[in-house]
Motif scaffolding. Sequence first.
Motif, mmCIF file in Angstrom:
data_model
loop_
_atom_site.group_PDB
_atom_site.id
_atom_site.type_symbol
_atom_site.label_atom_id
_atom_site.label_comp_id
_atom_site.label_asym_id
_atom_site.label_seq_id
_atom_site.Cartn_x
_atom_site.Cartn_y
_atom_site.Cartn_z
ATOM 1 N N THR A 113 0.880 -1.166 0.000
ATOM 2 C CA THR A 113 0.000 0.000 0.000
ATOM 3 C C THR A 113 0.914 1.211 0.000
ATOM 4 O OG1 THR A 113 -0.076 0.015 2.411
ATOM 5 C CG2 THR A 113 -1.836 -1.200 1.279
ATOM 6 N N HIS A 158 -0.954 6.476 6.370
ATOM 7 C CA HIS A 158 -1.600 5.459 7.202
ATOM 8 C C HIS A 158 -2.756 6.064 7.996
ATOM 9 C CE1 HIS A 158 -1.993 1.740 9.370
ATOM 10 N NE2 HIS A 158 -1.860 2.360 10.535
ATOM 11 N N ARG A 210 -5.698 6.690 5.688
ATOM 12 C CA ARG A 210 -6.361 5.434 5.329
ATOM 13 C C ARG A 210 -7.243 4.954 6.476
ATOM 14 N NH1 ARG A 210 -3.816 -0.392 4.809
ATOM 15 N NH2 ARG A 210 -5.607 -1.470 3.969
ATOM 16 N N THR A 254 -10.458 7.205 6.699
ATOM 17 C CA THR A 254 -11.428 6.956 5.641
ATOM 18 C C THR A 254 -12.089 5.590 5.809
ATOM 19 O OG1 THR A 254 -9.697 6.135 4.157
ATOM 20 C CG2 THR A 254 -10.324 8.445 3.949
ATOM 21 N N THR A 255 -11.363 4.602 6.348
ATOM 22 C CA THR A 255 -11.931 3.285 6.609
ATOM 23 C C THR A 255 -12.978 3.360 7.721
ATOM 24 O OG1 THR A 255 -9.830 2.281 5.973
ATOM 25 C CG2 THR A 255 -11.380 0.891 7.173
#
Length: 145
Positions: free
Chosen positions: A32, A134, A137, A140-141
């Motif tokens: 990623t 990180h 991410r 947003t998750t």
Amino acid sequence: MLAILIAGAGTLLGLTGYLCTRLARQARREYTPFRLWRDLSLLTAAAALAVYLWGCLHLLFLEDQELAERCERQRPAGTPTLVGRRGDFIPLRLVCEASNGHDYSIVIPGYINPTVALLLLLALTCALTSVVLHYKRRTTTRKKG
């Protein structure tokens, strides 16, 4: 000096081994953006360590007599007698001390310390980029779930 070289070499081998495992097919599929930046950070830190250890090797293989001769040869004009030598690890250098309190560096190539500083700055930038990616991410998750 020998302890620094042994610990540094062990750390460098460990980092190199870890980074080589990141080249495996399965590890590449799981990449990623933040993992890529993390590994780039580790790669630049390993490069900085390698350059630093290269500078340490310059000191390790010189004998006392040879160091004294180099101090004398590279003594600036007008500098009185030399009274001693000392090694500094950050920045890496060997310092010749004169009786008037002045000192000057010898032996370590001029590119070692600037290269280490630049690589460490690059490693820090990559690490911070990885942390930001990180964090983005994760936020947003959480919003999706």
